[in-house]
Design a protein around this motif. Structure first.
Motif, PDB file in Angstrom:
ATOM      1  N   VAL A 115      -2.824   4.923  -4.407  1.00  0.00           N
ATOM      2  CA  VAL A 115      -2.652   3.966  -3.310  1.00  0.00           C
ATOM      3  C   VAL A 115      -3.903   3.947  -2.436  1.00  0.00           C
ATOM      4  CG1 VAL A 115      -1.332   3.426  -1.219  1.00  0.00           C
ATOM      5  CG2 VAL A 115      -0.141   4.184  -3.265  1.00  0.00           C
ATOM      6  N   ILE A 116      -4.472   5.129  -2.198  1.00  0.00           N
ATOM      7  CA  ILE A 116      -5.660   5.185  -1.351  1.00  0.00           C
ATOM      8  C   ILE A 116      -6.811   4.428  -2.006  1.00  0.00           C
ATOM      9  CG2 ILE A 116      -7.410   6.780  -0.421  1.00  0.00           C
ATOM     10  CD1 ILE A 116      -4.964   8.698   0.046  1.00  0.00           C
ATOM     11  N   GLY A 127      -6.279   1.889  -4.079  1.00  0.00           N
ATOM     12  CA  GLY A 127      -5.818   0.495  -3.989  1.00  0.00           C
ATOM     13  C   GLY A 127      -6.418  -0.418  -5.045  1.00  0.00           C
ATOM     14  N   TRP A 128      -7.104  -1.449  -4.579  1.00  0.00           N
ATOM     15  CA  TRP A 128      -7.677  -2.438  -5.504  1.00  0.00           C
ATOM     16  C   TRP A 128      -8.590  -1.811  -6.529  1.00  0.00           C
ATOM     17  CZ3 TRP A 128      -5.457  -6.781  -6.113  1.00  0.00           C
ATOM     18  CH2 TRP A 128      -4.896  -7.476  -5.041  1.00  0.00           C
TER      19      TRP A 128
END
Lengths: 358, 432
Positions: free
Chosen positions: A100-101, A103-104
């Motif tokens: 998640v950290i 992310g993209w």
């Protein structure tokens, strides 16, 4: 106190469906399967680019790598799913958080694989030896994938970095041992593919003897050069993990034994090539031994990091043995079906060829 | 949710999942159906004297490799990556319960990929009989993947007895497992037939076009009929209060479900005319119309299913917000931010920051600030915090929304933050 420890998510409240060690075993086992193909995909991509500039049949070698790598990419993806699945069961709270950290950056891995895959086909299917630019683009994308995989793995093991990255105080790539880890994997992939090219040049009958010879030499030099560089990168990676981690590797009998075996196998290969005269068989056995040993060492390193925060053996277990047995039976069934199919396929191809050649 | 939050204003995590999933569900169902289609069509071509027939089958099989084995496989992994980014807690719950199911699916995935690679690259290089055997291997691998994943998808909507027992098989063979399997099998056949019309429209040999047109038509029509049987049964198998939402209760959901049914009928009619009655007239325009119709019909169904699950990720177990049903009471006492620490990583204490953090913890997953599903949000909230408090209190009575979870202080902060959002939106509206 606002310590980073408060920000590590609690393990899932659902019990593990089998004891933790079983998942750890499958992480290691399926990672070995994955690395067999991943090494060829990544190392092959680099060598596909480097070989192009060789005077001696470089174009032919480059294109030949492009041909077999469309298969290996498929198998890399397929076999890569399993270790990612099992790691989520045992270390989900770490792996999800680091994903998640990122992310993209993490999600784009998939777009990069898809685009890289199609670019490979564009190079492979282009007439003559054209389309090299697609090959270069594919390689850049796959290098990105490798970098992100290494980044996510490293970040998942270093929760002290999560908050600063999440709040944009430091870069996502500012994690311990990232660069040497990446280089270590990359060189290993190149060495592995080098040995594969040596074997391939002997087994692939459609290659002319000149191309086969050039490919053999290129493979040998790739293995030799990459493994020599590991003499620098290996220790760099080892010590970059910090005293706390490497002392745990040395003090763990499994860690130290397999570390020595892995290093010895690599050095022995270099010795054969430089002094004694190599054989494809010997080098293949050595590189497999080195790879398997290093995956086991990798596991010891992983455990050294995670055990600082959490003991997976203490998780509650509510076993689903019936489903697990079904999985094992189907896995054996799969291996049998694949064995029969490959064997039959081999004879079918041979028969048809003989029939055509009269 | 204890995990860091993936905050992407303007897009919304749910939108990312939706985009990847839309690709994947179409391709994956097509890939399964195409396995059966190719295996049967190859058999049919083996019995034909016309060499063009086999060429047609070869071309359709290329679709499986270049579309399904690449994009299908990657978007499949993509759904998994994206749900883990947007909803780690839900993903973790599913994986903890079904990891061995997923591991079994992986076995079939390996079989599927290896078989399609062998199949495509051995055209004309091995005996026809062996080649056809490999097509069947591919189909078996692909279909059994569906058999497994269907258990996990249906579980999310109707976990059935699992809620009490937490047993793998109770969750897997849940009340909608078999209806959904029949329906999805039908969708696989329908989509394979539709994709085959793309290749058919370029076939010049009229014999092949007619005979394989009819074959394709029958294949697709059987698919559509199975789809109807399956999803009629599916709607009956769902608990009445949930099914009621898409059978008239909720306007949007009911419209989705109705559209799926109507578009399915139109697909049936178009397919029947251009494959059974006038197969020689099949052309690329009809094929594209079929493609759009079929995908839209199926797409509406998938959205109905996804929306009908709201406000849960796993019905009656975990809310869309990642809050477990059985921890609501505890969190009402301790506060939602005691769990969702990552919503307020700098631990700010002012009311607005706390309100924003609660928004991220409880609202953002379904309602983005700007686009994704922001309309229902902005049409409800007001620039008066007291009104917003009333709205938050009334959530208990809304079947598609989870209740507000957290302390009164957090609720007030959220109401305050929502008022600020409403004011900003009003200002932006005036400026425009």
């Amino acid at each position: 106190m606002n310590s980073f420890l408060n920000y590590i998510p609690a393990p899932d409240i659902a019990p593990l469906p089998s004891p933790g060690w079983l998942f750890v075993f499958f992480i290691v086992f399926t990672l070995i399967l994955h690395l067999l193909f991943m090494n060829l995909t990544l190392g092959g991509s680099i060598l596909m680019i480097i070989s192009r500039w060789r005077k001696n049949y470089g174009k032919e070698i480059s294109k030949e790598i492009a041909k077999f790598n469309t298969f290996t990419i498929s198998m890399t993806i397929t076999t890569g799913v399993a270790p990612l699945l099992f790691i989520q069961v045992v270390y989900g709270q770490f792996f999800y958080s680091s994903s998640v950290i990122l992310g993209w950056k993490w999600l784009l891995v998939l777009a990069a694989i898809a685009a890289g895959y199609y670019f490979y086909y564009l190079y492979k299917l282009a007439p003559d030896y054209k389309g090299f630019g697609w090959g270069v683009a594919a390689t850049i994308l796959l290098l990105y994938v490798a970098l992100m995989l290494v980044t996510n793995t490293s970040l998942s093991m270093q929760p002290e970095k999560w908050l600063p990255i999440y709040t944009h105080k430091i870069s996502a790539f500012d994690v311990k041992a990232l660069v040497p880890r990446f280089l270590h994997m990359l060189l290993a992939a190149i060495a592995f593919t080098g040995v594969f090219l040596m074997a391939y040049s002997k087994l692939r009958k459609s290659l002319s003897s000149e191309v086969a010879k050039a490919m053999y030499d290129f493979g040998k030099n790739s293995f030799f050069g990459a493994t020599l560089l590991q003499i620098i990168v290996g220790p760099w990676f080892f010590f970059a993990n910090g005293h706390e981690i490497y002392s745990k590797i040395i003090s763990n009998p499994v860690g130290i034994i397999f570390l020595i075996i892995g290093i010895a196998a690599g050095l022995l290969g270099v010795y054969f090539v430089a002094v004694k005269g190599e054989s494809v068989m010997k080098l293949s056995v050595l590189i497999i031994i080195a790879m398997v040993s290093m995956v086991i060492v990798r596991r010891v390193v992983e455990n050294a990091y995670f055990s600082k925060y959490f003991d997976y053996t203490k998780l509650k277990v509510s076993p689903q043995w019936d489903v697990f047995i079904l999985f094992c039976l189907l896995l054996v069934g799969l291996l049998i079906v694949l064995f029969i199919t490959f064997k039959k396929n081999y004879f079918e191809l041979k028969n048809k060829k003989e029939a055509i050649n009269g | 949710m204890d995990y860091p939050l993936w905050v992407i204003p303007g897009i919304g995590g749910a939108m990312v999942i939706a985009v990847i999933s839309v690709f994947h569900v179409f391709i994956s169902h097509f890939a399964v159906g195409m396995g059966l289609y190719t295996a049967l069509a190859e058999k049919k071509a083996m019995n034909s004297d016309n060499p063009e027939a086999m060429k047609f089958v070869k071309r359709t099989s290329g679709l499986i490799l270049y579309v399904s084995a690449i994009i299908g496989a990657i978007t499949g992994v993509g759904i998994w990556f994206s749900i883990a980014l947007v909803h780690p807690a839900g993903t973790s719950a599913l994986i903890h319960n079904f990891v061995w199911g997923w591991a079994i699916e992986w076995i079939f995935f390996v079989l599927e990929i290896v078989a399609i690679l062998i199949y495509y690259y051995t055209w004309d290089k091995v005996s026809a009989k062996f080649h056809n055997f490999v097509a069947w291997l591919y189909f078996i691998g692909a279909y059994l993947s569906l058999v497994i994943i269907n258990g996990i998808i249906t579980f999310q909507l109707t976990p059935g007895k699992w809620i009490k027992t937490h047993k793998f098989w109770d969750g897997f063979f849940n009340p909608t497992y078999f209806p959904s399997l029949v329906g999805r099998t039908g969708v696989c056949l329908m989509l394979a037939a539709i994709f085959a019309t793309l290749i058919l429209s370029f076939v010049k040999d009229m014999d092949v076009k007619t005979s394989f047109g009819k074959f394709t038509g029958i294949f697709g029509i059987v698919g559509i009929i199975l789809t109807y049987i399956g999803f009629y049964w599916w709607a009956k198998a769902i608990p009445a209060n949930v099914a009621g939402e898409f059978l008239g209760g909720n306007e949007t959901l009911s419209e989705f479900f109705r559209n799926a049914a109507i578009l399915g009928v139109i697909t049936f009619i178009v397919l029947f005319i251009w494959t059974i009655i006038i197969p020689k007239r099949m052309n690329i325009i009809v094929a594209i119309v079929l493609l759009i119709l079929g995908q839209a019909a199926f797409g509406y169904y998938e959205f109905t299913r996804e929306r009908a699950r709201k406000p849960f990720v796993i019905r009656d177990y975990m809310y869309s917000t990642g809050v477990l049903v059985n921890e609501v009471e505890k969190l009402n006492e301790k506060g939602i931010l005691s769990k969702v620490k990552w919503a307020n990583p700098l631990n700010k204490k002012d009311k607005l920051s706390i309100g924003e953090a609660v928004f991220k913890a409880e609202c953002m997953i379904c309602h983005d600030w700007y686009h994704f599903n922001s309309k229902p949000l902005f049409s409800s909230i007001s620039d008066d915090p007291d009104d917003n408090l009333d709205i938050l209190d009334s959530l208990d009575g809304n079947n598609l929304m989870p209740p507000f979870v957290g302390t009164d202080k957090e609720k007030e902060a959220l109401a305050f933050y929502l008022a600020k959002l409403a004011k900003e939106r009003e200002k932006e509206g005036k400026n425009e």
